[in-house]
Design an enzyme around this catalytic site. Structure first.
Site, PDB file in Angstrom:
ATOM      1  N   ALA A   1      -6.847  61.040  17.328  1.00 36.34           N
ATOM      2  CA  ALA A   1      -7.321  61.706  16.111  1.00 36.34           C
ATOM      3  C   ALA A   1      -8.809  62.013  16.272  1.00 36.34           C
ATOM      4  CB  ALA A   1      -7.113  60.801  14.902  1.00 36.34           C
ATOM      5  N   LYS A   2      -9.363  62.743  15.364  1.00 35.13           N
ATOM      6  CA  LYS A   2     -10.812  62.953  15.340  1.00 35.13           C
ATOM      7  C   LYS A   2     -11.201  63.405  13.946  1.00 35.13           C
ATOM      8  CE  LYS A   2     -14.238  62.653  18.306  1.00 35.13           C
ATOM      9  NZ  LYS A   2     -14.342  61.816  19.502  1.00 35.13           N
ATOM     10  N   GLY A   3     -12.439  63.139  13.565  1.00 36.66           N
ATOM     11  CA  GLY A   3     -12.925  63.579  12.266  1.00 36.66           C
ATOM     12  C   GLY A   3     -14.316  64.177  12.411  1.00 36.66           C
TER      13      GLY A   3
ATOM     14  N   VAL B   1      -8.258  65.130  11.724  1.00 36.78           N
ATOM     15  CA  VAL B   1      -7.065  65.663  12.391  1.00 36.78           C
ATOM     16  C   VAL B   1      -6.374  64.526  13.137  1.00 36.78           C
ATOM     17  CG1 VAL B   1      -6.219  67.229  14.189  1.00 36.78           C
ATOM     18  CG2 VAL B   1      -8.045  67.971  12.644  1.00 36.78           C
TER      19      VAL B   1
ATOM     20  N   ASP C   1     -18.910  58.475  16.533  1.00 32.69           N
ATOM     21  CA  ASP C   1     -19.047  59.564  17.508  1.00 32.69           C
ATOM     22  C   ASP C   1     -20.462  60.109  17.312  1.00 32.69           C
ATOM     23  OD1 ASP C   1     -17.433  61.187  19.526  1.00 32.69           O
ATOM     24  OD2 ASP C   1     -18.160  62.796  18.259  1.00 32.69           O
TER      25      ASP C   1
END
Ligand code: NAD
Length: 419
Positions: A107-109, A62, A148
């Site tokens: 953002a992040k995944g 995202v 992460d």
């Protein structure tokens, strides 16, 4: 600890935007932009397992807002990853990058998987396939992932290699948190704890607390917590009186040497049993009589049940989300200085930015240069947040959000709407 399994983190993230938008008068159109992720990708992809079977995994990426620059944020591997969680984390990355004023959006995944149940080979194949599925929307000028939960520098190396193979040349700037041998940065490993120690020092000056001899309690003696402890001890002369990990806590009124505790943890697997220290519970660590409390483990640790019992003058959130909103209000009323996660642990993303900057110019800095630039960024960011908090008479978390969201809004407005 609060039961938060029913709380949808993206609803929380949107409520936070509304609170700040009301406070600084952001109109409905721009407010809606701030409450929507710009781009979301869901990928379902097969992985060949060790026994020859195929399993289909789901992954997300995202990109929340790119008004201020390419997006940045980690990738987590966890069985409970959801799209809403990834959206919320991407929003929080947007605000964190804006608080420290680095030229990034957020953002992040995530990949829904249980990393403890897959082999190293399966993990590598999963990582490489996920990387190729999201390759169309990542890149040094577009979106730069990082480690992460349950991803590390090896994961980053596989993603860098996969992306580079697709391009036909090496692209170290596509990802940060890489091993130094692949274009990682000096100082990245300790950046979060170091940045946290710098903002504690600045906050202490503001409230007239001398760090030399000040007492410190640390919940979670992992990467962020142990580095913060070492730096407060080595460079600021603080006394580390309590620390804990998932197995429990220890207390020693005249302080422990955090390096020795680290060695003990390495040998025995826990801080518990450190010679000369009393064993205490994790709750007791939070409520220890200490000038500074550093929650550096999990979310939702300080709640309305224990906020009244926190004795620290400064709570520095090395962890993400350790304090619930209900507890924030109590701490503010009790005049406890909270250094919110978007500020206190932003040293990590700051040095990730330095890593990317070094990669794209192909010119690498020494440790001292990295640390002094980190110090400058953290001191400036603390001062920016403190100024807003004083002017608007709000607590530091709200101030950090005001500062960050205003910066994003300014970028959205000055760019205008395409077409
Ligand atoms: P880590 O795994 O190295 O350390 C976590 C520590 O917390 C471990 O020592 C673990 O034993 C301890 N812990 C787990 N459950 C606990 C409990 N119930 N009570 C007390 N201690 C407990 O992880 P980390 O990288 O240090 O991350 C810690 C926090 O900091 C997370 O919230 C993370 O999101 C945040 N953070 C880390 C970075 C980074 O660069 N490492 C950057 C930003 C934010």
């Amino acid at each position: 600890m609060a039961n938060t399994s029913t709380i949808n983190p993206f609803e929380t993230a949107k409520q936070q935007v509304d609170i700040v938008a009301d406070l600084i008068g952001i109109n409905d159109g721009v407010r809606e932009v701030l409450k929507h992720p710009k781009r979301e990708l869901t990928v379902n992809f097969p992985v060949r397992m060790d026994d020859g079977s195929y399993e289909v995994f789901t992954g997300y990426r995202v990109q929340y807002n790119m008004a201020r620059g390419p997006t940045k944020g980690g990738i987590r591997y966890h069985p409970q990853v959801t799209l809403d969680e990834v959206r919320a984390l991407a929003a929080w990355m947007t605000w964190k990058c804006a608080v420290v004023n680095i030229p990034y959006g957020g953002a992040k995944g995530g990949v829904v998987c249980d990393p403890k149940k897959i082999s190293r080979g399966e993990n590598e194949r999963l990582t490489r396939r996920y990387a190729s599925e999201i390759a169309p929307i990542i890149g040094p000028e577009m979106d730069i992932p990082a480690p992460d939960v349950y991803t590390d520098s090896q994961t980053m190396a596989w993603i860098m290699d996969t992306y580079s193979m697709l391009k036909g040349y090496s692209v170290p700037g596509v990802i940060t948190g890489k091993p130094i041998s692949l274009g990682g940065s000096e100082g990245r490993g300790e950046a979060t704890g170091r940045g946290c120690a710098y903002v504690i020092r600045e906050a202490a000056k503001d409230i007239g607390l001398k760090m030399k001899g000040a007492t410190v309690a640390i919940q979670g003696f992992g990467n962020a917590g142990s580095v913060a402890g070492n730096i407060l001890y080595d460079e600021q002369g603080a006394k580390i009186v309590a620390v804990s990990d998932s197995k429990g806590g220890i207390y020693k009124a005249d302080g422990v040497n955090p390096h020795a505790v680290e060695e003990h943890k390495q040998k025995t697997g826990s801080v518990v049993g450190f010679p000369g220290a009393k064993t205490i519970t994790n709750d007791e660590v939070l409520e220890t009589k200490a000038d500074v409390l550093v929650p550096a483990a999990l979310e939702n640790q300080i709640t309305k049940k224990n906020a009244d019992k926190i004795q620290a003058k400064i709570v520095a959130e090395a962890a993400n989300g350790p304090t619930l909103p209900e507890a924030d209000a109590i701490l503010f009323q009790r005049k406890v200085t909270v250094l919110p996660d978007v500020l206190a642990n932003a040293g990590g993303v700051t040095v990730s930015y330095f890593e990317w900057a070094q990669d794209i110019q192909g010119y690498f800095w020494g440790l001292q240069e990295v640390n002094s630039r980190l110090e400058r960024t953290m001191v400036q960011s603390y001062n920016d947040v403190h100024k807003v908090a004083t002017e608007k008479k709000v607590h530091n978390r709200t101030a950090a959000y005001v500062l960050a969201i205003q910066r994003v809004v300014d970028a959205i407005k000055i760019r205008g709407i395409y077409p």
